[in-house]
Design a protein around this motif. Structure first.
Motif, PDB file in Angstrom:
ATOM      1  N   GLY A 108       0.837  -1.463   0.097  1.00 44.39           N
ATOM      2  CA  GLY A 108      -0.032   0.244   0.777  1.00 44.39           C
ATOM      3  C   GLY A 108       0.977   0.926   0.289  1.00 44.39           C
ATOM      4  N   SER A 109       2.315   1.580   0.210  1.00 43.30           N
ATOM      5  CA  SER A 109       2.441   2.626   0.462  1.00 43.30           C
ATOM      6  C   SER A 109       3.404   3.253  -0.385  1.00 43.30           C
ATOM      7  N   LEU A 111       1.864   1.647  -3.742  1.00 43.04           N
ATOM      8  CA  LEU A 111       1.205   2.399  -4.794  1.00 43.04           C
ATOM      9  C   LEU A 111       1.017   3.878  -3.935  1.00 43.04           C
ATOM     10  N   ILE A 112       0.293   4.255  -2.374  1.00 39.05           N
ATOM     11  CA  ILE A 112       0.789   5.377  -2.008  1.00 39.05           C
ATOM     12  C   ILE A 112       1.724   6.592  -3.069  1.00 39.05           C
ATOM     13  N   LYS A 115       0.930   7.116  -6.087  1.00 44.45           N
ATOM     14  CA  LYS A 115       0.382   8.277  -6.446  1.00 44.45           C
ATOM     15  C   LYS A 115       1.104   9.556  -6.343  1.00 44.45           C
ATOM     16  N   TRP A 121      -2.774  12.178  -7.187  1.00 44.15           N
ATOM     17  CA  TRP A 121      -2.848  12.559  -6.182  1.00 44.15           C
ATOM     18  C   TRP A 121      -3.520  14.480  -6.656  1.00 44.15           C
ATOM     19  N   THR A 152       4.036   6.534   6.070  1.00 46.89           N
ATOM     20  CA  THR A 152       4.068   4.605   6.434  1.00 46.89           C
ATOM     21  C   THR A 152       4.943   3.785   6.475  1.00 46.89           C
ATOM     22  N   TYR A 274      -5.185   6.361   0.924  1.00 48.47           N
ATOM     23  CA  TYR A 274      -5.304   5.902  -0.695  1.00 48.47           C
ATOM     24  C   TYR A 274      -6.274   6.120  -1.122  1.00 48.47           C
ATOM     25  N   ASP A 278      -6.467   8.627  -4.307  1.00 49.67           N
ATOM     26  CA  ASP A 278      -7.176   8.147  -5.062  1.00 49.67           C
ATOM     27  C   ASP A 278      -8.442   8.736  -5.782  1.00 49.67           C
TER      28      ASP A 278
END
Length: 361
Positions: A108-109, A111-112, A115, A121, A152, A274, A278
């Motif tokens: 997840g970190s 992906l963040i 972005k 973002w 994160t 997230y 998003d």
């Protein structure tokens, strides 16, 4: 002549001198005893967490152990079986879920950060002109990628600290189940030894054992009940917001809520970040507020209430025993705090009863 010597021995001066020496001897014995008990406490202090958790597990698994003992007559083997079941029930699921959470947070970190670094973002926030402008202004003033990276990293550190924080943490877990084995196998000898050295009489010692057992069960089951409520509330919001696998993440957040070093925020906080990046800013705010003000605070309200009802304590007293226990003993204060309070209250009740009886005489 014999009569004169007897009179000298029993003379007031010699008798007073003998009493003085006897008092000095008793004082020295008391000082040595207190010093030895203090040294024993200092030697036991590094193992206090393991002792408290082993005691709690022994009380919780004792009904199961007694059933196993009826089928397996050998005390050593039956204690091994019960300890193995405890490890399978407690350690293995927590270990697997912790590994899963570490991997998910790492993914997840990534992906963040992708972005943030790609600028996606910013494009998503253009759907919300006022909020988007405020966040874009914040980006100019602050180092957003660095803040998210630090956040994160913090979450990952919190999770991995439970899994592999230090050698001491691993030793505590190993010692807990090592002591659990002996608490189960030698429980009768341990109880007899405590009764032999206890200054309380038989029924008073049994009453103390009973109140400690009740406190442990109330504390542990109260913790599990509150964690289940937190996991349900968090999973429910995941389902409302149409996030993936709400049942799975609700279950994981339940288990994380039981672990003192972690909590449900390990899951819902990255999820809300997230969602914001998003473009689902409304959902992100809803999830963050729900996590902070509902999931994060329900334990402070519900836990003391559950404990106070089981132990017949006022809610404030139960809360102080929990918060104060954690402050004094660390994570093991979840068990030791209420035990200290209820045991002290029981001992004060014994003294009060004896005082009333003496006055009536």
């Amino acid at each position: 002549m014999m009569q004169n010597e007897t009179e000298k021995i029993h003379s007031p001066v010699l008798s007073e001198e003998w009493n003085f020496r006897n008092r000095i001897r008793l004082f020295l014995q008391l000082a040595i005893t207190i010093a030895s008990v203090l040294l024993c406490y200092l030697m036991t202090l590094p193992f206090l967490a393991s002792l408290s958790w082993a005691l709690a597990l022994a009380v919780l698994f004792m009904p199961l152990h007694q059933k196993i003992c009826r089928k397996i007559r050998k005390p050593t083997f039956s204690a091994i079986v019960t300890s193995a079941i405890a490890i399978i029930i407690l350690v293995i699921p927590v270990l697997l879920i912790t590994i899963r959470v570490v991997l998910e947070i790492d993914r997840g970190s990534t992906l963040i950060m992708n972005k943030v670094e790609s600028g996606e973002w910013q494009h998503n926030l253009e759907k919300f002109p006022y909020i988007g402008k405020a966040l874009l202004w914040a980006e100019d003033q602050l180092d957003i990628p660095s803040i998210i990276d630090n956040l994160t990293s913090f979450l990952t550190t919190q999770v991995t600290s439970f899994l592999k924080s230090s050698f001491i943490q691993i030793v505590v877990i190993v010692l807990t189940f090592y002591l659990l084995f002996f608490f189960l196998r030698d429980r009768n000898q341990i109880l007899r030894a405590i009764r032999r050295f206890s200054p309380l009489c038989g029924h008073e010692t049994n009453g103390l054992f009973k109140i400690i057992g009740t406190t442990i069960r109330a504390t542990v089951f109260g913790t599990i009940a509150v964690a289940a409520v937190q996991g349900f509330l968090a999973g429910f919001m995941f389902w409302i917001l149409d996030l993936p696998a709400p049942l799975l993440w609700g279950t994981i957040m339940t288990i994380l809520s039981v672990i003192p070093l972690l909590g449900a925020y390990i899951i819902w906080l990255p999820a809300s970040i997230y969602l914001a990046l998003d473009g689902n800013l409304i959902y992100a705010v809803i999830l963050a507020c729900w996590g902070m003000f509902v999931v994060g605070t329900i334990d402070n309200i519900l836990y003391p209430i559950l404990i106070s009802r089981k132990l017949r304590l006022h809610t404030i007293v139960a809360f102080i025993s929990l918060a104060g226990g954690i402050f004094v003993f660390g994570a093991s204060g979840i068990v030791l705090g209420p035990i200290t309070l209820t045991a002290s209250a029981y001992l004060m009740h014994i003294w009060r009863t004896k005082t009333i009886c003496n006055k009536r005489r």
